[in-house]
Design an enzyme around this catalytic site. Sequence first.
Site, PDB file in Angstrom:
ATOM      1  N   ASP A   1       2.484   1.384  -0.380  1.00  0.00           N
ATOM      2  CA  ASP A   1       1.473   1.235   0.661  1.00  0.00           C
ATOM      3  C   ASP A   1       0.206   0.669   0.017  1.00  0.00           C
ATOM      4  O   ASP A   1      -0.154   1.054  -1.096  1.00  0.00           O
ATOM      5  CB  ASP A   1       1.151   2.585   1.303  1.00  0.00           C
ATOM      6  CG  ASP A   1       2.328   3.159   2.082  1.00  0.00           C
ATOM      7  OD1 ASP A   1       3.322   2.443   2.265  1.00  0.00           O
ATOM      8  OD2 ASP A   1       2.243   4.335   2.487  1.00  0.00           O
TER       9      ASP A   1
ATOM     10  N   ASP B   1       6.763   6.036  14.564  1.00  0.00           N
ATOM     11  CA  ASP B   1       6.092   7.112  13.828  1.00  0.00           C
ATOM     12  C   ASP B   1       5.711   8.177  14.839  1.00  0.00           C
ATOM     13  O   ASP B   1       5.039   7.871  15.834  1.00  0.00           O
ATOM     14  CB  ASP B   1       4.840   6.582  13.132  1.00  0.00           C
ATOM     15  CG  ASP B   1       5.138   5.337  12.296  1.00  0.00           C
ATOM     16  OD1 ASP B   1       6.204   5.311  11.655  1.00  0.00           O
ATOM     17  OD2 ASP B   1       4.319   4.408  12.305  1.00  0.00           O
TER      18      ASP B   1
END
Length: 237
Positions: A8, A129
């Site tokens: 990330d 998510d």
Amino acid sequence: MIILPAIDIIDGKPVRLFKGDFKTAEQVAENALETAKSFENAGADWIHMVDLDGSLQKKRVNSEVFLSVAKNTGLKVEVGGGIRTLEDIEFYAQNGISRIILGSVALKNPELVRQAVNEFKDLIAVGIDAKNGYAAAEGWTQSSKVYFIDLARQMEEMGVKNIIYTDISKDGTLSGPNIEQLSELNNAVSCNIIASGGVTNIGDIIALKDKEMYGAICGKSIYKGTLDLKEAIEVCR
């Protein structure tokens, strides 16, 4: 099962978050490209990369990092974060990215997903998510009343073949994946399901493989040393 080590990105640097909270960002490596090369050397075929700045700013921010990994390694790169338009998708498609993840737009602009799948086919994946089973958006800062299974079925009807499912409460916690929700999702749709969030050790990898997941994303477990990437890849071959 495919193992996808994760990087990330915030401000061009590899970081990890705890439960998606940007205030918990911790730099986990010095350089994304060198980290990606280490994953490749361990036997990885794929890498999962997220533009965290992009997810908040709703635009591409760290794209040069992802393109560098695609260009300078043999890894297949899947990218998510800040992808909001067909132009964004086309940019990545034309620059060597192997899978493009649509997250917030799947919830907020499903018609874009339909258009993207029609044009780019299997290059498109959808990231779902969820908090307590309900889909979240905009870097996980916004919640919704859309149940994750309902969103997945809608995406399946549009022709989406790959879904990345993250239980936000598990992400970055090293507490084990949400096997129950992942199994529910795998049974509800015909899409390939990639598990994300909570993977801690080789036992979690074996459990996900036993549940016939298509893939597993591993981030903090690799950086913290609780999972050996090479062993995980070998177990799944």
